[in-house]
Scaffold this motif. Structure first.
Motif, PDB file in Angstrom:
ATOM      1  N   UNK A 115       0.861  -1.184   0.000  1.00  0.00           N
ATOM      2  CA  UNK A 115       0.000   0.000   0.000  1.00  0.00           C
ATOM      3  C   UNK A 115       0.897   1.233   0.000  1.00  0.00           C
ATOM      4  N   UNK A 116       0.963   1.883  -1.152  1.00  0.00           N
ATOM      5  CA  UNK A 116       1.956   2.938  -1.298  1.00  0.00           C
ATOM      6  C   UNK A 116       1.649   4.175  -0.453  1.00  0.00           C
ATOM      7  N   UNK A 117       0.459   4.224   0.131  1.00  0.00           N
ATOM      8  CA  UNK A 117       0.154   5.356   1.018  1.00  0.00           C
ATOM      9  C   UNK A 117       0.585   5.033   2.454  1.00  0.00           C
ATOM     10  N   UNK A 118       1.063   3.814   2.672  1.00  0.00           N
ATOM     11  CA  UNK A 118       1.409   3.402   4.034  1.00  0.00           C
ATOM     12  C   UNK A 118       2.922   3.282   4.231  1.00  0.00           C
ATOM     13  N   UNK A 119       3.676   4.103   3.495  1.00  0.00           N
ATOM     14  CA  UNK A 119       5.135   3.947   3.517  1.00  0.00           C
ATOM     15  C   UNK A 119       5.771   4.446   4.821  1.00  0.00           C
ATOM     16  N   UNK A 120       5.113   5.393   5.500  1.00  0.00           N
ATOM     17  CA  UNK A 120       5.754   6.052   6.648  1.00  0.00           C
ATOM     18  C   UNK A 120       6.228   5.065   7.718  1.00  0.00           C
ATOM     19  N   UNK A 121       5.383   4.115   8.086  1.00  0.00           N
ATOM     20  CA  UNK A 121       5.731   3.154   9.147  1.00  0.00           C
ATOM     21  C   UNK A 121       6.983   2.369   8.751  1.00  0.00           C
TER      22      UNK A 121
END
Ligand code: BGC
Ligand code: CA
Length: 354
Positions: A115-121
């Motif tokens: 999920x490219x919007x979930x990169x922060x973690x």
């Protein structure tokens, strides 16, 4: 010491797209990290996390990476241990796998994020462990890419893929309109098979392929547009439904990738309808075969080998492998861009193996 510079983004600079300043960066090896040096042969550990292994294009990248890694092992007298994790399209699974790869002691992480919007973690995990992180093919949003300086993205520009695909359709329409315009109304009736929702390549290929046509003055009518999730089977099912609904009214099938274009061709094979213009993106082996057979009009090369090569160059440079005098050309400090290329019957020979 010999220094090699590889230019991965030599081609056309796109109109309307901000071209960031190219920074030629010699990447300094990180201190406290890098291959084991005690033994004679240096060993490099590379963690490779895939969104799923069940994807034609991604498995091509993995095969290329394995082959190039072997070549580098021989050429540089090093050992490269690739550990591949299949995320099975689940972000939670992938995060656990990344934890494991970090515990394993990988020198560099290559991540094809679910999920490219979930990169922060994921970025925070890598930063905490001090392991440089290379994303590829699935592009994190720009602000996430600014979170840390040891972050990279290797891939092709999504809008460029769409532009080239639109140009393929345009050329066919202009040169063979009599035949393609089945109902003779001067309007191109098309269906769009989209990739996975939210993927940069699905969004931008869909947008830009059509934009090229409308800017060139082609009148368009969209009969249907839906996701086939990058996959052949679901695309064939969707196409089958459209064929029942629209039959011979469909004059072009524009697919965000080759697997879906091939799925559409499969669906036509189940009917008596004549194949219209079909285009894809990727230039996978089966797609090149379909171009040769004339069922697929054209595709756009998505440079799997170039992506694999750039990731490995970056990995070697980041881990300070002996003899690695590589410099990698980065755009905007974080990006390595590969170019797309149009493929039709005319230039097919340049892309087929052997
Ligand atoms: C490719 C698709 C692939 C997807 C996976 C795209 O760039 O064109 O074939 O399924 O990436 O992320
Ligand atoms: Ca028409």
């Amino acid at each position: 010491m010999s220094r090699t510079t590889k230019n991965y983004s030599s081609q056309s600079h796109l109109k309307g797209v901000a071209v960031l300043l190219l920074a030629l960066l010699a990447i300094a090896p990180l201190s406290g990290c890098g291959p084991e040096k005690g033994a004679e042969t240096e060993t490099l550990r590379v963690g490779l996390a895939l969104y799923t292994q069940d994807d034609t294009f991604i498995s091509t990248i993995v095969q290329d990476l394995e082959r190039i890694a072997q070549e580098e092992e021989l050429a540089r007298d090093i050992k490269i241990n690739l550990s591949v994790a299949d995320g099975r399209s689940n972000q939670t699974t992938q995060l656990e796998q990344v934890d494991r790869l970090i515990t394993w002691g990988c020198d560099v992480l290559c991540v094809n994020i679910v999920d490219r919007t979930a990169a922060a973690v994921l970025i925070d995990k890598a930063e905490e462990a001090g392991v440089p992180l290379i994303f590829f093919n699935r592009q994190p949003v720009a602000e996430d890419m600014e979170r840390w300086d040891q972050l990279y993205y290797v891939g092709a520009r999504a809008e460029e893929g769409g532009i080239l695909q639109g140009q393929l359709v345009l050329k066919a329409w202009l040169s063979d309109r009599e035949r393609l315009d089945k109902n003779g109304d001067g309007i191109l009736q098309y269906v769009m098979l989209e990739g996975e929702p939210g993927h940069q390549d699905a969004l931008l290929r869909t947008e830009y392929s059509i934009q090229v046509l409308s800017e060139a003055g082609v009148e368009l009518e969209k009969l249907g547009s839906d996701t086939g999730n990058w996959k052949r089977g679901p695309a064939a099912t969707k196409m089958g439904q459209w064929l029942e609904e629209f039959g011979d009214q469909i004059e072009a099938v524009i697919a965000n990738n080759d697997d879906m274009a091939l799925g559409a061709i499969d669906a036509y094979g189940q009917t008596d309808w004549e194949l219209p213009l079909v285009v894809g993106v990727d230039a996978t082996a089966p797609a090149l075969q379909a171009v040769a057979e004339g069922t697929l009009y054209g595709t756009v090369l998505n440079d799997a080998e170039g992506i694999a090569r750039a990731m490995l160059d970056l990995t070697l440079a980041l881990s300070g492998v002996k003899d690695s005098g590589d410099t990698v050309e980065l755009t905007g400090d974080h990006y390595v861009w590969l170019s797309y290329q149009k493929v039709t019957k005319e230039n097919l020979a340049d892309f087929q193996m052997e």
